[in-house]
Design an enzyme around this catalytic site. Structure first.
Site, mmCIF file in Angstrom:
data_model
loop_
_atom_site.group_PDB
_atom_site.id
_atom_site.type_symbol
_atom_site.label_atom_id
_atom_site.label_comp_id
_atom_site.label_asym_id
_atom_site.label_seq_id
_atom_site.Cartn_x
_atom_site.Cartn_y
_atom_site.Cartn_z
ATOM 1 C CB CYS A 225 -15.657 -1.084 3.511
ATOM 2 S SG CYS A 225 -14.499 -2.316 4.105
ATOM 3 C CG HIS B 151 -13.751 2.781 4.324
ATOM 4 N ND1 HIS B 151 -14.260 2.292 5.503
ATOM 5 C CD2 HIS B 151 -12.968 1.787 3.798
ATOM 6 C CE1 HIS B 151 -13.817 1.055 5.681
ATOM 7 N NE2 HIS B 151 -13.025 0.733 4.669
ATOM 8 C CG ASN C 117 -11.182 -1.336 7.429
ATOM 9 O OD1 ASN C 117 -12.378 -1.059 7.514
ATOM 10 N ND2 ASN C 117 -10.625 -1.754 6.304
HETATM 11 O O1 UT7 Z 1 -11.595 -1.573 3.808
HETATM 12 C C1 UT7 Z 1 -11.630 -2.182 2.560
HETATM 13 C C2 UT7 Z 1 -10.483 -1.892 1.756
HETATM 14 N N1 UT7 Z 1 -9.253 -2.303 2.384
HETATM 15 C C3 UT7 Z 1 -8.225 -1.509 2.237
HETATM 16 O O2 UT7 Z 1 -8.374 -0.454 1.706
HETATM 17 C C4 UT7 Z 1 -6.860 -2.000 2.658
HETATM 18 C C5 UT7 Z 1 -5.858 -1.581 1.613
HETATM 19 N N2 UT7 Z 1 -4.503 -2.045 1.839
HETATM 20 C C6 UT7 Z 1 -3.712 -1.556 2.819
HETATM 21 O O3 UT7 Z 1 -4.134 -0.781 3.636
HETATM 22 C C7 UT7 Z 1 -2.256 -1.938 2.799
HETATM 23 O O4 UT7 Z 1 -1.949 -2.608 1.604
HETATM 24 C C8 UT7 Z 1 -1.816 -2.821 4.006
HETATM 25 C C9 UT7 Z 1 -1.808 -1.978 5.260
HETATM 26 C C10 UT7 Z 1 -2.765 -3.992 4.146
HETATM 27 C C11 UT7 Z 1 -0.404 -3.339 3.786
HETATM 28 O O5 UT7 Z 1 0.489 -2.265 3.575
HETATM 29 P P1 UT7 Z 1 1.522 -2.311 2.347
HETATM 30 O O6 UT7 Z 1 2.350 -1.119 2.445
HETATM 31 O O7 UT7 Z 1 0.712 -2.492 1.106
HETATM 32 O O8 UT7 Z 1 2.387 -3.571 2.704
HETATM 33 P P2 UT7 Z 1 2.622 -4.893 1.843
HETATM 34 O O9 UT7 Z 1 1.414 -5.759 1.874
HETATM 35 O O10 UT7 Z 1 3.202 -4.532 0.505
HETATM 36 O O11 UT7 Z 1 3.764 -5.568 2.700
HETATM 37 C C12 UT7 Z 1 5.042 -4.953 2.881
HETATM 38 C C13 UT7 Z 1 5.862 -5.808 3.820
HETATM 39 C C14 UT7 Z 1 5.864 -7.294 3.452
HETATM 40 O O12 UT7 Z 1 7.150 -7.803 3.739
HETATM 41 P P3 UT7 Z 1 8.225 -8.019 2.545
HETATM 42 O O13 UT7 Z 1 7.549 -8.953 1.590
HETATM 43 O O14 UT7 Z 1 8.431 -6.652 1.962
HETATM 44 O O15 UT7 Z 1 9.402 -8.586 3.257
HETATM 45 C C15 UT7 Z 1 4.880 -7.900 4.429
HETATM 46 O O16 UT7 Z 1 5.155 -9.259 4.698
HETATM 47 O O17 UT7 Z 1 5.326 -5.740 5.148
HETATM 48 C C16 UT7 Z 1 5.115 -7.061 5.651
HETATM 49 N N3 UT7 Z 1 3.990 -7.026 6.574
HETATM 50 C C17 UT7 Z 1 4.125 -6.736 7.876
HETATM 51 N N4 UT7 Z 1 5.202 -6.454 8.630
HETATM 52 C C18 UT7 Z 1 4.996 -6.202 9.921
HETATM 53 C C19 UT7 Z 1 2.666 -7.215 6.302
HETATM 54 N N5 UT7 Z 1 1.953 -7.084 7.434
HETATM 55 C C20 UT7 Z 1 2.822 -6.782 8.405
HETATM 56 C C21 UT7 Z 1 2.679 -6.513 9.777
HETATM 57 N N6 UT7 Z 1 3.799 -6.224 10.494
HETATM 58 N N7 UT7 Z 1 1.489 -6.518 10.397
#
Ligand code: UT7
Length: 322
Positions: free
Chosen positions: A113, A249, A279
């Site tokens: 990125c 970004h 993204n």
């Molecule tokens: O560009 C390069 C750098 N990349 C980034 O900067 C990305 C950085 N990371 C993020 O933006 C975030 O971590 C995400 C958007 C990818 C994820 O958000 P989060 O708040 O960190 O969620 P998480 O991964 O901790 O997941 C929380 C919950 C999980 O369920 P449980 O385990 O709490 O039951 C996931 O399974 O959300 C669930 N989950 C979803 N639910 C509905 C993950 N993806 C989805 C989804 N829809 N698409």
């Protein structure tokens, strides 16, 4: 003293738009989850037969038109991308050929990125050394072809696009400073598992996918993007109140908000396109810049901080007067 300056900008997004409602039909997700966790509402997705150089050529034409330069003027091409058309020849040479540009150096930089920031910083050095007078710099990705469309934790995040700028010499800045960094100890948090010399023969076409430990990436991204911004301001003895615009970004609205909060910068000074583009990796910063230039928010003379963070991890900033 020679400085470098952005003389024009352009962007191109593939026609097809995928909304959160469309994704609800593909994976177990909701519009509400995607909006609240990421800020993304829609993203553009390339068609099966589109390549990254297709997007680059269109973005480049617009940047050249806005800078009032032609193919004959271009004497350097650098493309930041992680999703080039081919392993080689490098995508900048493909663009060079397609645009009728001949003989000038043309190469690509792979910094995930942060690719566009790395490319712009490199162009700044060429221009200030007197080795380029009209550089075409592009950040572009078709990242959606690297995604597993059944993996809800990644497929809702990304989109495709290309952003381009023309960089020329100037008596005054222009680009004031660039800061680049990387730390490979984090490489396992965000990567693509197949490459030219690793597992290529083993991988069936389309079997591979981006692997990301989103939550851990999130934490380092917030910390690093705040540090990067503070580093650029401190190095130039500039107060954050003097900034007209932050162009970060566009990975996640919550990361953007956290960076703005850390800098105590109101959100109306922060360019946001993540809701419309998702993204787009290396394309995100130049496309956001072009959006704000074309809608009139960014004006000549404004003080702007561009910053990015991505797989590797890599990071970087460009502080400049537009
Ligand atoms: O560009 C390069 C750098 N990349 C980034 O900067 C990305 C950085 N990371 C993020 O933006 C975030 O971590 C995400 C958007 C990818 C994820 O958000 P989060 O708040 O960190 O969620 P998480 O991964 O901790 O997941 C929380 C919950 C999980 O369920 P449980 O385990 O709490 O039951 C996931 O399974 O959300 C669930 N989950 C979803 N639910 C509905 C993950 N993806 C989805 C989804 N829809 N698409």
């Amino acid at each position: 003293m020679i400085y470098s300056k952005i003389a024009g900008t352009g962007r191109y997004l593939p026609e097809k738009i995928l909304t959160n409602a469309d994704l609800e039909k593909l994976v177990d997700t909701t519009d509400e989850w995607i909006r609240t966790r990421t800020g993304v509402e829609r993203r553009h997705v390339a068609s099966e037969d589109q390549t990254t150089s297709d997007l680059c050529v269109e973005a480049a034409k617009k940047a050249m038109e806005s800078a009032n330069v032609t193919a004959d003027d271009i004497d350097l091409i650098i493309v930041g991308t992680t999703s080039p058309d081919l392993i080689f020849p490098n995508i900048a040479t493909i663009i060079q050929d397609r645009m009728g540009i001949h003989g000038c150096p043309a190469f690509s930089i792979e910094a995930a990125c942060t690719g566009f920031i790395y490319a712009l910083s490199t162009a700044d050095k060429f221009v200030r050394a007197g080795e380029a007078k009209c550089a075409l710099i592009i950040g572009a990705e078709i990242i959606t072809k690297l995604i597993d469309w059944s993996d809800r934790s990644t497929c809702v995040l990304f989109g495709d696009g290309a952003g381009a700028v023309i960089v020329q010499p100037s008596d005054e800045p222009g680009i004031i400073s660039t800061h680049l960094g990387a730390d490979g100890q984090y490489r396992d948090l965000l990567y693509y598992p197949v490459g030219a010399s690793k597992d290529l023969a083993k991988a069936g076409l389309g079997d591979s996918r981006i692997i990301m430990k989103g939550n851990e990436v999130f934490k380092v991204a917030v910390r690093t993007l705040g540090n990067v911004a503070e580093q650029a301001l401190k190095a130039n003895n500039i107060d954050k109140d003097d900034l007209d615009w932050l162009v970060p970004h566009q990975a996640n609205l919550r990361i953007i908000q956290a960076t703005a909060k850390r800098l105590k910068l109101p959100m109306d000074k922060v360019i946001q396109t993540v809701q419309d583009h998702g993204n787009t990796s290396a394309a995100s910063v130049p496309m956001a810049l072009d959006v704000a230039v074309r809608d009139g928010r960014i004006q000549r003379g404004h003080l702007i901080l561009l910053e990015a963070f991505g797989g590797g991890f890599t990071w970087g900033s460009v502080l400049m007067r537009y």
